[in-house]
Design a protein around this motif. Structure first.
Motif, PDB file in Angstrom:
ATOM      1  N   HIS A   1       0.849  -1.188   0.000  1.00  0.00           N
ATOM      2  CA  HIS A   1       0.000   0.000   0.000  1.00  0.00           C
ATOM      3  C   HIS A   1       0.887   1.241   0.000  1.00  0.00           C
ATOM      4  CE1 HIS A   1      -2.366  -3.163   2.066  1.00  0.00           C
ATOM      5  NE2 HIS A   1      -3.384  -2.655   1.379  1.00  0.00           N
ATOM      6  N   PHE A   2       0.333   2.347  -0.426  1.00  0.00           N
ATOM      7  CA  PHE A   2       1.065   3.604  -0.355  1.00  0.00           C
ATOM      8  C   PHE A   2       1.334   3.938   1.114  1.00  0.00           C
ATOM      9  CE2 PHE A   2      -0.071   6.024  -4.518  1.00  0.00           C
ATOM     10  CZ  PHE A   2       0.138   4.872  -5.255  1.00  0.00           C
ATOM     11  N   GLY A   3       2.562   4.336   1.398  1.00  0.00           N
ATOM     12  CA  GLY A   3       2.918   4.691   2.766  1.00  0.00           C
ATOM     13  C   GLY A   3       2.636   6.150   3.073  1.00  0.00           C
ATOM     14  N   ASP A   4       2.552   6.448   4.364  1.00  0.00           N
ATOM     15  CA  ASP A   4       2.389   7.819   4.823  1.00  0.00           C
ATOM     16  C   ASP A   4       3.774   8.436   5.062  1.00  0.00           C
ATOM     17  OD1 ASP A   4       1.135  10.110   5.585  1.00  0.00           O
ATOM     18  OD2 ASP A   4       0.036   9.238   7.270  1.00  0.00           O
ATOM     19  N   TRP A   5       3.786   9.720   5.374  1.00  0.00           N
ATOM     20  CA  TRP A   5       5.033  10.460   5.512  1.00  0.00           C
ATOM     21  C   TRP A   5       6.031   9.772   6.438  1.00  0.00           C
ATOM     22  CZ3 TRP A   5       6.249  15.186   3.177  1.00  0.00           C
ATOM     23  CH2 TRP A   5       5.215  15.778   2.437  1.00  0.00           C
ATOM     24  N   HIS A   6       5.568   9.309   7.574  1.00  0.00           N
ATOM     25  CA  HIS A   6       6.480   8.816   8.608  1.00  0.00           C
ATOM     26  C   HIS A   6       7.110   7.479   8.258  1.00  0.00           C
ATOM     27  CE1 HIS A   6       2.725   6.675   9.497  1.00  0.00           C
ATOM     28  NE2 HIS A   6       3.478   5.758  10.085  1.00  0.00           N
ATOM     29  N   GLU A   7       6.628   6.792   7.219  1.00  0.00           N
ATOM     30  CA  GLU A   7       7.120   5.450   6.919  1.00  0.00           C
ATOM     31  C   GLU A   7       7.668   5.302   5.507  1.00  0.00           C
ATOM     32  OE1 GLU A   7       3.743   2.914   7.481  1.00  0.00           O
ATOM     33  OE2 GLU A   7       2.447   4.148   6.191  1.00  0.00           O
ATOM     34  N   ASN A   8       7.618   6.381   4.709  1.00  0.00           N
ATOM     35  CA  ASN A   8       8.008   6.227   3.306  1.00  0.00           C
ATOM     36  C   ASN A   8       9.214   7.067   2.924  1.00  0.00           C
ATOM     37  OD1 ASN A   8       7.227   8.872   2.833  1.00  0.00           O
ATOM     38  ND2 ASN A   8       5.430   8.370   1.629  1.00  0.00           N
ATOM     39  N   GLY A   9       9.988   7.481   3.927  1.00  0.00           N
ATOM     40  CA  GLY A   9      11.183   8.264   3.641  1.00  0.00           C
ATOM     41  C   GLY A   9      10.983   9.759   3.734  1.00  0.00           C
ATOM     42  N   GLY A  10       9.783  10.177   4.145  1.00  0.00           N
ATOM     43  CA  GLY A  10       9.531  11.613   4.293  1.00  0.00           C
ATOM     44  C   GLY A  10       9.004  12.261   3.037  1.00  0.00           C
ATOM     45  N   TRP A  11       8.131  11.567   2.310  1.00  0.00           N
ATOM     46  CA  TRP A  11       7.549  12.081   1.072  1.00  0.00           C
ATOM     47  C   TRP A  11       6.030  12.081   1.190  1.00  0.00           C
ATOM     48  CZ3 TRP A  11      10.851  13.259  -3.133  1.00  0.00           C
ATOM     49  CH2 TRP A  11      12.164  12.799  -3.018  1.00  0.00           C
TER      50      TRP A  11
END
Length: 1017
Positions: free
Chosen positions: A516-526
């Protein structure tokens, strides 16, 4: 003793001058030259400059003979820039001399004029010239052989690199020693097993910058090469590897330097794919040998500090190269040598172009609304993707009124040059150029958006790349082409659900959920998005990560390694660019340039830029399912039809005053599709023209203009056709019914006075045709008239007549001496499924058949077919001529359309798909009382909307709302009928069940949406 153990000769200038005079007859001034093992001096004689070479007393005589033989060979080959051997007065190659340390040999060669490469500033043009010169040398050396060239124990031969691996222990620095040992290990594993299959030849082996001469007037041009003392037989590719090792020592941009040198070399002497793949490693091994040999000699000569100082440039380059992916450098060598950067690039591209793929994200982005997320200033107010303000900006881009069931995506292009990549991990050890070209495609959507495997494969990595602006949770899948070529797909910026969904080693199927698409805190800050990438080679990256950005100057290389992911996503190119002329601008221009009576569909106007099959693509790249355009009968831009147009347009297109097989071939093929005596064809440019001509034929035959038409009929847009089209002249802006026109009641089984499709209803409606004929008789004294009717009414609301209607109507017309015209412009050519022509459903044979729209798939072509008797009556002395009707291109198109209808079984598809659609329409009617009637024949169907099934109050506004709602869902339809309350569906004949499901699902959502805002609808 070897020349390394024997001191070099040290003859004084007088002795050297006397040698030159006595043995060569040359007199001049002697100037000493620097030399390591021999004694060299420049001789300035009246006839030119020469080099006098006195060999080391320890030099093998075979090596001296080898050098002489090579110089003679190269002279014979015509290679410029090489010293020429000057024979002695006795005709010998040289003369025996006393060196002071034993007997030696003296030779004289011509001077190669120009400064040394070491004295000239380094440029890419110079390196390209050096490569080209060395390539010419290698080419000239092919076929040359000499026993002395086989120097199996020669220390500097690259073929012997493995023999000094133990010397790495002499390197003082532990880090440098470990680096060198690792390179020896790589050499043993990757290079040594391949050496036996490589070409061999005699090599110069020492093209360092003190042996290369450049032109005095142009330091970018290499003029020559000197010092053939290190020659040996070896792998041919060693020549380039050694040259490259020296050339890269002080290069600021290693990539550019390598490409220049290699491309210059292969322009003169192409190398093989295997040679290209070991070149980089051999180049590094030359540097490794250099530092190992100097370290060993430093151990043996502890007082010679120069030996360790001289290895510094080599170590500096080795350490610099150690920060670069070695397989990327191999790929660079391949590309510079003229090959694809990876062996699998072509196979993977070809496979992906043909492979069946599942959507990478859900819902499928093909039909989703979208915005191109460009970093080039197109959106000046767009925050960076790693700025939290981006989320709000992106949400604001979602089109107003977009239904909740329609996805909205943002697409970041593959190959985009992004200046925002300024973090340190985008820097490069080999080049001052940062990596800025995007190697994947970004898909932006809400966090939690499902991600699917587009192809079957195996999970190789499930990794959390935690660095800021890295991928965060990352998935890599391995796939294979049908030929067994491996490739990989990468999914970056995923949610922490990733490790709970898939694990390394697991098999996945196409369409399977993988993340699934990640949120800011888990996807490298994007901002939440997917970085999707395809790799034809993983290079040396085996830790669950891969380069997401490449160098702009090396994009041709990167695009072989990281293949365009759109081969899988298959998004229209407009998805990745902003249209400089959007619909709002075109509407403004249209208001000034185009007459306002020309209508345009939908509340939100569409700019369509491309079509394919049943699909249309708008200016944003969004695909719309075309469920209404019967003009493109065999599908938008059918390749067979397009090819026929192009082919014939390139041969001949002229008017019809000349004989043409094409016209006759098409006429005979077309009339063979018709029953009875319908054998004579006329070709025109449109359905309107065809109806005009049909009426001319009928009126000429009966001798008057009297015409009977159906109420709400439409037969074309010319003045004459509007006269016989109540759909036009009875509506707003129309005019009184012409006195030569009689209007028969519309035989509507649903809304008309005679309900149902029985023959009794058909005869009852046909009786009104008889009454019209009687009115004709009262006006003209004869009931004869032309009777023109669509075989199934289109603008009347997709209405099929009651059984037997046309049969009874035709009987009345013919009994009165009239002519029966069937307008097949909308329903012909197999559209009705059960028959090729709509009139066949009524069991009749007309006197004249009119064709348009489908006959040319949108090309301006129409036709009239009639009987020989009517054709003879029409030939009454007034010539019929149509400059362009029947032109060769149109005839080729008509033939191509018939090819496709027959070859692709489109009539059968219309029958099957039409039945399926009607079943689904009837199912919709069970749930939505707004649907009053469902009717259809093949791919010619309609759904009539009413507010009350008892009173049949037309649901006109609701029908318009439904059409605009499904348009927002990506499905195109329209309304028709006297009240504009009939949803009409006449899609291209390539429509299948999958497309029917998309249409019906969109209708379901629209009816549900309407019910939500208007309960009871």
């Amino acid at each position: 003793m070897s020349p390394f153990e024997t001191p070099p000769p040290a003859l004084d200038p007088v002795t050297l001058a006397e040698l030159a005079r006595r043995h060569w007859g040359l007199q001049g001034t002697i100037h000493s030259l620097i030399s390591e093992r021999d004694q060299n001096a420049r001789l300035d004689a009246p006839g030119g400059r020469y080099v006098l070479k006195v060999s080391n007393a320890g030099e093998d005589a075979g090596q001296i003979a080898l050098q002489a033989a090579v110089l003679k060979h190269l002279e014979d080959q015509g290679l410029a820039g090489i010293p020429r051997l000057v024979p002695t007065l006795a005709g010998e190659d040289g003369a025996e001399v006393e060196t002071g340390h034993g007997p030696g040999s003296a030779r004289i060669v011509t001077w190669v004029d120009g400064p040394l490469l070491s004295s000239a500033p380094r440029t890419l043009a110079q390196l390209e010239s050096l490569g080209r010169f060395m390539g010419r040398l290698s080419r000239a050396m092919q076929g040359f052989g000499h026993p002395a060239a086989f120097r199996d124990e020669f220390l500097w031969s690259l073929d012997n690199a493995a023999g000094i691996a133990s010397w790495a222990s002499d390197i003082d620095s532990p880090d440098r020693r470990a680096l060198v040992e690792a390179l020896f290990d790589r050499y043993r594993r990757r290079v040594a097993p391949r050496l036996a299959g490589l070409r061999v030849s005699v090599l110069h082996q020492d093209a360092n910058d003190n042996n290369v001469i450049v032109e005095a007037a142009n330091a970018n041009a290499v003029a020559g090469l000197i010092d053939f003392g290190d020659m040996a037989h070896g792998r041919t590719i060693n020549e380039l590897a050694i040259t490259m090792a020296y050339a890269l020592l002080d290069a600021p941009d290693l990539y550019a330097a390598m490409r220049s040198l290699i491309s210059g070399y292969v322009a003169a002497f192409p190398i093989t794919e295997d040679e290209a793949e070991v070149l980089y490693d051999l180049m590094r091994m030359r540097l490794v040998m250099s530092v190992c040999i100097s370290s060993r000699r430093a151990k043996e000569n502890a007082n010679n500090a120069y030996l360790t100082i001289s290895q510094r440039p080599a170590f500096a380059l080795l350490e610099r190269l150690d920060g670069i992916d070695p397989e990327f450098m191999v790929a660079l060598c391949r590309k510079a040598a003229g090959f694809d950067a990876t062996r699998g690039a072509v196979s993977v591209r070809d496979f992906l172009a043909q492979a069946g793929v599942a959507p990478v994200v859900s819902p499928d982005p093909q039909r989703a609304a979208r915005v191109a997320l460009l970093t080039d200033g197109t959106h000046p107010d767009m925050p960076a993707f790693f700025d939290r303000a981006f989320d709000a900006w992106f949400s604001a881009q979602r089109p107003a009124g977009l239904p909740a069931n329609v996805a909205f995506y943002g697409f970041g292009p593959y190959g985009e040059n992004r200046s925002v990549y300024t973090a340190s991990h985008f820097a490069d050890a080999a080049s001052p150029e940062r990596r800025t070209r995007h190697t994947g495609i970004d898909i932006f959507a809400a966090k939690g958006t499902p991600v699917n495997a587009p192809l079957a494969g195996k999970v190789t990595n499930v990794t959390y790349n935690a660095d800021p602006l890295d991928y965060g949770h990352t998935l890599i899948l391995e796939h294979e082409t049908s030929q067994g070529v491996r490739f990989w797909t990468l999914y970056g910026h995923l949610a922490s659900t990733l490790p709970t969904i898939v694990q390394p080693g697991q098999r996945v199927e196409a369409g399977q959920l993988v993340g699934h698409f990640g949120d800011w805190h888990e996807n490298g800050g994007w901002s939440p998005h997917l970085h999707f990438q395809v790799m034809s080679d993983m290079l040396a990256q085996d830790q669950g990560n891969f380069f997401g950005v490449g160098h702009d100057s090396l994009w041709d290389l990167w695009s072989d390694i990281c293949i365009d992911p759109n081969l899988i996503l298959r998004l229209a190119p407009e998805s990745f660019r902003a249209d400089p002329h959007p619909p709002a601008e075109l509407l403004e221009r249209r208001a000034k340039a185009i007459g306002p009576s020309l209508s345009i569909s939908y509340a939100e106007k569409l700019k369509i830029v491309r079509g394919q099959g049943p699909w249309l693509v708008d200016h944003t790249g969004r695909r719309f399912l075309d469920a209404v355009n019967n003009i493109t009968h065999v599908g938008h831009c059918h390749p067979h039809v397009v090819a026929a147009i192009a082919r014939q347009a390139g041969i001949l297109n002229t008017n019809t005053r000349y004989l043409s097989e094409l016209m006759l071939d098409f006429s005979e093929r077309l009339t063979a599709k018709l029953p009875g005596d319908l054998k004579v064809a006329y070709f025109v440019n449109s359905g309107t023209e065809a109806n005009e001509l049909a009426l001319r034929i009928a009126r000429t035959a009966i001798g008057k203009k009297s015409t009977v038409v159906l109420d709400w009929a439409y037969h074309g847009n010319s003045g004459g056709m509007v006269d016989v089209s109540p759909y036009k002249f009875k509506r707003r802006g129309g005019y009184p019914q012409p006195d030569f026109v009689e209007i028969a009641s519309f035989p509507d089984p649903y809304r008309g006075p005679h309900k149902g499709r029985s023959e009794a209803a058909g005869r009852a409606y046909a009786n009104d045709v008889a009454r019209c004929l009687e009115r004709v008789r009262s006006k003209t004294g004869s009931a004869a008239a032309a009777f023109i009717a669509e075989s199934i009414s289109g603008v009347g609301g997709q209405v099929g007549y009651p059984d037997g209607y046309l049969r009874a109507a035709y009987e009345h017309v013919r009994a009165a001496g009239g002519v029966c015209i069937a307008d097949e412009v909308q329903c012909g050519f197999g559209r009705v499924g059960a028959a090729f022509w709509g009139f066949e459903l009524q069991g009749v044979v007309p006197d004249v058949v009119v064709m348009g729209k489908p006959i040319g798939n949108g090309h301006p072509l129409g036709a009239v077919v009639t009987t020989p008797d009517l054709a003879a009556k029409f030939a009454n002395g007034m010539e019929y001529f149509n400059s362009f009707g029947g032109n060769p291109v149109s005839m080729a198109v008509g033939m191509a359309v018939l090819d496709v209808i027959e070859g692709e079984g489109l009539q059968e598809r219309a029958l099957e798909t039409g039945r399926y659609m009607l079943d689904r329409f009837h199912d919709l009617a069970k749930r939505w009382p707004l649907i009053g009637d469902v009717r259809g024949w093949g791919l010619f169907s309609g759904v009539e909307l009413v507010r009350d099934r008892q009173t049949l109050e037309p649901a006109t506004d609701e029908a318009g709302w439904i059409v605009n709602h499904i348009r927002r869902q990506g499905v195109l339809a329209s309304t028709d009928g006297p009240f504009d309350n009939v949803l009409k569906f006449k899609p291209p004949m390539v429509f299948g069940r999958a497309e029917a499901d998309i249409l019906c699902d969109a209708l379901e959502a629209a009816f549900a949406g309407l019910a939500a805002i208007a309960p009871g609808a």
